[in-house]
Design a protein around this motif. Structure first.
Motif, PDB file in Angstrom:
ATOM      1  N   GLY A  85       2.793 -44.880  -4.112  1.00 55.43           N
ATOM      2  CA  GLY A  85       3.011 -43.683  -4.900  1.00 55.43           C
ATOM      3  C   GLY A  85       2.671 -42.357  -4.247  1.00 55.43           C
ATOM      4  O   GLY A  85       2.237 -41.435  -4.908  1.00 55.43           O
ATOM      5  N   VAL A  86       2.856 -42.235  -2.957  1.00 51.79           N
ATOM      6  CA  VAL A  86       2.656 -40.938  -2.330  1.00 51.79           C
ATOM      7  C   VAL A  86       3.992 -40.209  -2.230  1.00 51.79           C
ATOM      8  O   VAL A  86       5.048 -40.812  -2.352  1.00 51.79           O
ATOM      9  CB  VAL A  86       2.027 -41.052  -0.926  1.00 51.79           C
ATOM     10  N   GLU A  87       3.929 -38.920  -1.991  1.00 51.81           N
ATOM     11  CA  GLU A  87       5.149 -38.130  -1.893  1.00 51.81           C
ATOM     12  C   GLU A  87       5.705 -38.125  -0.474  1.00 51.81           C
ATOM     13  O   GLU A  87       6.616 -37.397  -0.148  1.00 51.81           O
ATOM     14  CB  GLU A  87       4.869 -36.692  -2.350  1.00 51.81           C
TER      15      GLU A  87
ATOM     16  N   CYS B 141       7.455 -40.325   1.115  1.00 53.69           N
ATOM     17  CA  CYS B 141       8.838 -40.791   1.199  1.00 53.69           C
ATOM     18  C   CYS B 141       9.230 -41.312  -0.168  1.00 53.69           C
ATOM     19  O   CYS B 141       8.486 -41.204  -1.126  1.00 53.69           O
ATOM     20  CB  CYS B 141       8.980 -41.866   2.275  1.00 53.69           C
ATOM     21  N   ARG B 142      10.404 -41.903  -0.254  1.00 54.80           N
ATOM     22  CA  ARG B 142      10.903 -42.314  -1.557  1.00 54.80           C
ATOM     23  C   ARG B 142      10.440 -43.710  -1.971  1.00 54.80           C
ATOM     24  O   ARG B 142      10.780 -44.180  -3.047  1.00 54.80           O
ATOM     25  CB  ARG B 142      12.428 -42.264  -1.564  1.00 54.80           C
TER      26      ARG B 142
ATOM     27  N   ASP C  41       8.222 -46.714  -3.381  1.00 57.89           N
ATOM     28  CA  ASP C  41       7.117 -46.901  -4.321  1.00 57.89           C
ATOM     29  C   ASP C  41       5.860 -47.325  -3.578  1.00 57.89           C
ATOM     30  O   ASP C  41       4.744 -47.006  -3.971  1.00 57.89           O
ATOM     31  CB  ASP C  41       7.472 -47.968  -5.354  1.00 57.89           C
TER      32      ASP C  41
ATOM     33  N   THR D  28       1.389 -36.665   5.675  1.00 59.85           N
ATOM     34  CA  THR D  28       0.990 -37.047   4.333  1.00 59.85           C
ATOM     35  C   THR D  28       0.085 -35.979   3.735  1.00 59.85           C
ATOM     36  O   THR D  28      -0.389 -35.089   4.424  1.00 59.85           O
ATOM     37  CB  THR D  28       0.203 -38.362   4.346  1.00 59.85           C
TER      38      THR D  28
END
Ligand SMILES: [Zn+2]
Length: 107
Positions: free
Chosen positions: A32-34, A36-37, A39, A75
């Motif tokens: 759930g990090v932004e 990449c897309r 999950d 990140t």
């Protein structure tokens, strides 16, 4: 109760109290990090940018590449380990069997 956090060798290591504790080339499984897309991103760490501590949680920003989708970049702050009684404990970043130690909850 504070520890000395440093980045050494041009981002190759996170040093805790003058001991190299976290290395690049590890695979970090990060939900759930932004970054990449995905999950659940599988990020190969290529270098550390910053390291800091938030409460008891040691966090780092890093750059690397997600091997699932191929996205690369930097990140946000990701947890690296915890400070317990002035000592650094690694987090289980690869999502496998947890070593000894308390299970982290929401901080
Ligand atoms: Zn991805």
């Amino acid at each position: 109760m504070s520890v000395a956090l440093r980045i050494l060798d041009d981002g190759a290591w996170v040093s805790v109290d003058d001991t190299r504790r976290v290395a690049v080339s590890e695979l970090w499984r990060v939900p759930g990090v932004e970054f990449c897309r995905c999950d659940l991103a599988d990020i190969v760490v290529e270098g550390f940018l910053e390291v800091g501590v938030d409460g008891r949680t040691v966090e780092a920003r890093l750059y690397g590449q997600c091997i699932v989708c191929g996205e690369s970049g930097t990140t946000g702050w990701l947890p690296v380990g915890r400070i317990v009684d002035g000592e650094f404990y690694d987090l289980d970043r690869e999502g496998g069997a947890a070593p000894t130690g308390p299970t982290p909850e929401n901080g």
